[in-house]
Design a protein around this motif. Structure first.
Motif, PDB file in Angstrom:
ATOM      1  N   HIS A 132      12.500  10.286  15.453  1.00 21.31           N
ATOM      2  CA  HIS A 132      12.848   8.875  15.371  1.00 21.31           C
ATOM      3  C   HIS A 132      14.371   8.749  15.428  1.00 21.31           C
ATOM      4  O   HIS A 132      15.013   8.422  14.426  1.00 21.31           O
ATOM      5  N   GLN A 150       0.522   3.819   1.827  1.00 19.11           N
ATOM      6  CA  GLN A 150       0.814   4.247   3.202  1.00 19.11           C
ATOM      7  C   GLN A 150       2.062   3.528   3.742  1.00 19.11           C
ATOM      8  O   GLN A 150       2.927   4.141   4.357  1.00 19.11           O
ATOM      9  N   THR A 151       2.138   2.229   3.459  1.00 16.20           N
ATOM     10  CA  THR A 151       3.287   1.449   3.923  1.00 16.20           C
ATOM     11  C   THR A 151       4.566   1.950   3.287  1.00 16.20           C
ATOM     12  O   THR A 151       5.586   2.144   3.937  1.00 16.20           O
ATOM     13  N   PHE A 209       7.531  10.523  12.989  1.00 19.24           N
ATOM     14  CA  PHE A 209       6.545  10.267  11.926  1.00 19.24           C
ATOM     15  C   PHE A 209       5.653   9.078  12.275  1.00 19.24           C
ATOM     16  O   PHE A 209       4.654   8.836  11.604  1.00 19.24           O
ATOM     17  N   MET A 265      11.105  18.122   4.450  1.00 16.18           N
ATOM     18  CA  MET A 265      11.524  17.363   5.636  1.00 16.18           C
ATOM     19  C   MET A 265      12.648  18.108   6.350  1.00 16.18           C
ATOM     20  O   MET A 265      13.343  18.930   5.755  1.00 16.18           O
ATOM     21  N   PRO A 292       1.243  -1.384   8.681  1.00 15.24           N
ATOM     22  CA  PRO A 292       0.294  -2.411   8.258  1.00 15.24           C
ATOM     23  C   PRO A 292       1.023  -3.566   7.587  1.00 15.24           C
ATOM     24  O   PRO A 292       1.995  -3.361   6.871  1.00 15.24           O
ATOM     25  N   ASP A 347      25.873   3.323  11.444  1.00 13.84           N
ATOM     26  CA  ASP A 347      24.415   3.198  11.413  1.00 13.84           C
ATOM     27  C   ASP A 347      24.059   2.790   9.989  1.00 13.84           C
ATOM     28  O   ASP A 347      24.259   3.564   9.053  1.00 13.84           O
ATOM     29  N   LYS A 398       0.828  -1.207   0.000  1.00 15.17           N
ATOM     30  CA  LYS A 398       0.000   0.000   0.000  1.00 15.17           C
ATOM     31  C   LYS A 398       0.862   1.257   0.000  1.00 15.17           C
ATOM     32  O   LYS A 398       1.970   1.256   0.538  1.00 15.17           O
ATOM     33  N   PHE A 455      19.385  -0.550   4.227  1.00 19.67           N
ATOM     34  CA  PHE A 455      18.474  -0.201   5.306  1.00 19.67           C
ATOM     35  C   PHE A 455      17.416  -1.284   5.525  1.00 19.67           C
ATOM     36  O   PHE A 455      17.216  -1.763   6.629  1.00 19.67           O
ATOM     37  N   TRP A 470      18.996  12.038  -3.948  1.00 18.28           N
ATOM     38  CA  TRP A 470      18.017  12.177  -5.030  1.00 18.28           C
ATOM     39  C   TRP A 470      18.660  12.027  -6.388  1.00 18.28           C
ATOM     40  O   TRP A 470      17.990  11.880  -7.386  1.00 18.28           O
ATOM     41  N   LEU A 483       5.687   5.097   4.846  1.00 22.14           N
ATOM     42  CA  LEU A 483       6.298   4.879   6.159  1.00 22.14           C
ATOM     43  C   LEU A 483       7.716   4.361   5.998  1.00 22.14           C
ATOM     44  O   LEU A 483       8.637   4.828   6.655  1.00 22.14           O
ATOM     45  N   ILE A 484       7.862   3.398   5.100  1.00 25.15           N
ATOM     46  CA  ILE A 484       9.193   2.837   4.891  1.00 25.15           C
ATOM     47  C   ILE A 484      10.135   3.912   4.375  1.00 25.15           C
ATOM     48  O   ILE A 484      11.265   4.060   4.837  1.00 25.15           O
ATOM     49  N   PHE A 485       9.627   4.715   3.441  1.00 27.03           N
ATOM     50  CA  PHE A 485      10.459   5.803   2.941  1.00 27.03           C
ATOM     51  C   PHE A 485      10.880   6.723   4.080  1.00 27.03           C
ATOM     52  O   PHE A 485      12.042   7.115   4.188  1.00 27.03           O
ATOM     53  N   ALA A 486       9.921   7.052   4.916  1.00 27.55           N
ATOM     54  CA  ALA A 486      10.213   7.999   5.999  1.00 27.55           C
ATOM     55  C   ALA A 486      11.278   7.434   6.933  1.00 27.55           C
ATOM     56  O   ALA A 486      12.181   8.141   7.379  1.00 27.55           O
ATOM     57  N   ILE A 487      11.204   6.122   7.199  1.00 29.25           N
ATOM     58  CA  ILE A 487      12.207   5.522   8.085  1.00 29.25           C
ATOM     59  C   ILE A 487      13.584   5.575   7.422  1.00 29.25           C
ATOM     60  O   ILE A 487      14.571   5.961   8.024  1.00 29.25           O
ATOM     61  N   ILE A 488      13.594   5.189   6.148  1.00 26.32           N
ATOM     62  CA  ILE A 488      14.868   5.218   5.430  1.00 26.32           C
ATOM     63  C   ILE A 488      15.429   6.622   5.439  1.00 26.32           C
ATOM     64  O   ILE A 488      16.604   6.847   5.711  1.00 26.32           O
ATOM     65  N   PHE A 489      14.562   7.583   5.155  1.00 27.25           N
ATOM     66  CA  PHE A 489      15.016   8.962   5.052  1.00 27.25           C
ATOM     67  C   PHE A 489      15.627   9.444   6.355  1.00 27.25           C
ATOM     68  O   PHE A 489      16.647  10.112   6.372  1.00 27.25           O
ATOM     69  N   MET A 490      14.974   9.059   7.455  1.00 23.75           N
ATOM     70  CA  MET A 490      15.476   9.447   8.773  1.00 23.75           C
ATOM     71  C   MET A 490      16.941   9.055   8.928  1.00 23.75           C
ATOM     72  O   MET A 490      17.740   9.796   9.462  1.00 23.75           O
ATOM     73  N   HIS A 491      17.228   7.843   8.487  1.00 21.10           N
ATOM     74  CA  HIS A 491      18.590   7.357   8.663  1.00 21.10           C
ATOM     75  C   HIS A 491      19.541   8.023   7.692  1.00 21.10           C
ATOM     76  O   HIS A 491      20.577   8.542   8.053  1.00 21.10           O
TER      77      HIS A 491
END
Lengths: 398, 398
Positions: free
Chosen positions: B380, A4-5, B352, B73, B316, B123, A2, B247, A26, A8-16
């Protein structure tokens, strides 16, 4: 998945990635460096479009002569990287022989790590990228799919030094479940090193796992203490926090370590399933650790049946007053009379300590002490010490 | 000292320094970086006379907004270093509050490590320099002169995954000599992490040593497994050798880890002096590890009396077919009926995953399950997870 998933995964990756982004995220730069090619040549890459010159230096390149205040010396060679239209610099070596190699980039005169290779080893205050070309001796340095020993960072109380001190203990595969008792190799680092050096630069746990698995070495403990008596632990791991490590620290070769070494032996024998006798104790070390091993084994002349001196730093101790160094010949004689199984000396033919080692051999000859001697090519480098360890360990406890 | 000795010492030093020289040795540049000043400002320095611009990026600088394909971001801020006549670039921060900070330099657009600071933490595939400003919470991250536990890297046989796998085990000070049995905290990493993450980024052994020494935490084991079921060990530490860490690795959140988690519990209980009951088992994790902790603790609903979800990634799992995710509400109900002592949820207000955590709280409310909830500032990031661990551990096994 989905949307949304994915988000979320992108956001986690981006954080790192964003925290200390190494690449133009990019721009889609997915740089692999180093890349080991099928013919064992290696390609190094660096994404640096704004930079005007990139070099690489590493121990796989021919050495260069450089001028120093002390005369001409060999320094690791350099090679130029070439830039493509995307801003990616690259260089490919010739086919390399199996080995653990180290390298750095040089950008505008500044030596830097490869941002695409997180595998780094610290030597004194410098970290260097590493990679392995498989095969032959180098296969001993790899983590193979075989039983593995345990590596523990543990603290012991040194009553002599009045300090809690850290050491590294390798216990062989099966140690924890076994009802057996094991022999022990005490393995000592050189100046600039600490209780991490033999593990990180020396690949000790990999060498031990592999030799034991091949039936070439007896299962044994390897105890790697810290030979700098003013330190409780490696830089960054002790009470002094983070600081810039120095090559020579005070009190490294003044007898204090030798005098207090039995704290380490007693700790090991009181805390591990080991056989607490001379027949099951070995001591070996590189450079300063070879010096320490020589002195400790004769100062306690009925304690170790196996002694290994790897490129030992036999430096004169004229200015030092310690009872440890008072009766060198007498204690060597006692060591001889008490008997031992193996006294092993190894040195590289271009090591600056070559002559000092020949002098020490002469001393042993004069004292009529048996020893096993081996020479290798090359100088005062970890490549040799990994080989010496691999050659020495199979001779122990047989 | 005699001239001969000096020459030998010089030669040894030179051998090391020259290999990958970071500085112009003959220029006498003895750079200290970072230098923590008396007022807790920090000065960073880089010797790079040929370079035209140097910046620093680090988590002590104000964040910047950047544009991404997914919208605006926050990214870590940057500051400019200034060059002096010797070619040394420098920058001094404002006074910093106590914390473990990370930073990198940016030279001609290229992000690099500080060559004068060998203290780096990996990391995922990126290494970052670190330093600590002492005081308050940050004192928990320091190695103080107190009793220390042992940290072991050990391999266990996962029968479910048919693999030898590596984990990190912290045993508290005195464990080895004690006749007591101890409780266990299973501490799980996030996506991109492995069995090293909680030790290196999380400062777990320092936090545990300090909390135990202060009487704030019970002596306990902390078992830190690897939650990536396709890996036997952290990148570079396993059979896959050195490769560029990613990641997201496959099969991280498909139920496989949860299904095989009892291999880890059984290994721990068969190999350590621990109390093998629910009252003496805790499980906690960050991000993906919080997700794993939530699922493991309800899938084995009568196993853990303490559950800690740190910034848990409640994502999800629509596309995934695993029996682990089939009966989420039913197993949560079983967990509730079986009883537990503490269900702990913590999240940063700008994380997030904040909304996802509020939704999960709502689910627990609907099921009438008790939990303890705490919010912190920030997102995060490891800074929060170190605090959450420090807050969570004192609540265990009391």
């Amino acid at each position: 998945m989905k949307k949304q998933t994915l988000l979320l995964i992108f956001a986690i990756i981006f954080m790192h990635i964003s925290t200390y982004s190494q690449q133009a995220l990019w721009g889609g730069q997915q740089i692999i460096s180093p890349e080991i090619n099928d013919d064992n040549s290696v390609t190094f890459r660096l994404f640096a479009p704004e930079v005007t010159a990139v070099q690489i230096t590493g121990d796989f390149l021919p050495t260069e002569k450089i001028q120093t205040p002390y005369g001409e010396m060999d320094a690791p060679g350099k090679a130029e990287l070439a830039k493509d239209e995307k801003g990616i610099w690259s260089f490919t070596t010739n086919a390399l022989t199996p080995e653990l190699y180290g390298y750095s980039f040089i950008v505008e005169g500044l030596t830097i790590s490869d941002p695409n290779n997180p595998f780094l080893i610290r030597d004194v205050g410098t970290v260097t990228n590493v990679f392995i070309i498989s095969g032959e001796q180098a296969d001993l340095y790899k983590v193979n799919d075989i039983p593995h020993g345990t590596v523990a960072k543990r603290w012991y109380a040194s009553s002599g030094l009045d300090m809690k001190r850290r050491l590294t203990v390798y216990t062989p595969p099966g140690y924890e479940q076994s009802t057996e008792k094991y022999p022990v190799l005490y393995l000592l680092h050189g100046a600039g090193g600490d209780e991490e050096a033999w593990m990180d630069l020396g690949r000790t746990s990999q060498i031990m796992d592999n030799l034991i698995n091949q039936g070439k070495a007896k299962p044994m403990l390897v105890v790697m203490p810290n030979g700098n008596v003013i330190q409780d632990a490696a830089p960054g791991e002790g009470r002094d926090g983070f600081y810039k490590p120095q090559f020579m620290v005070s009190k490294q070769m003044d007898g204090t370590y030798e005098e207090n070494f039995m704290d380490i032996v007693n700790f090991t024998e009181n805390n591990y399933k080991v056989i607490a006798d001379k027949e099951h104790r070995a001591i070996a070390g590189l450079s300063m650790g070879g010096y320490h091993s020589m002195h400790i084994s004769r100062y306690y002349p009925n304690t170790f049946d196996y002694v290994g001196l790897f490129s030992a730093a036999f430096v004169p101790r004229d200015g030092v007053t310690s009872k440890v160094y008072e009766n060198i010949d007498e204690t060597l004689k006692s060591q001889k009379e008490n008997g031992y199984k193996l006294y092993w000396i190894s040195i590289g033919t271009s090591d600056f300590l070559y002559d000092a080692n020949q002098e020490f051999k002469q001393k042993l000859d004069d004292l009529d002490m048996n020893y096993q001697y081996s020479e290798s090519e090359g100088g005062h480098i970890w490549r040799n010490w990994r080989v010496y360890l691999s050659d020495f360990v199979p001779l122990l406890f047989k």
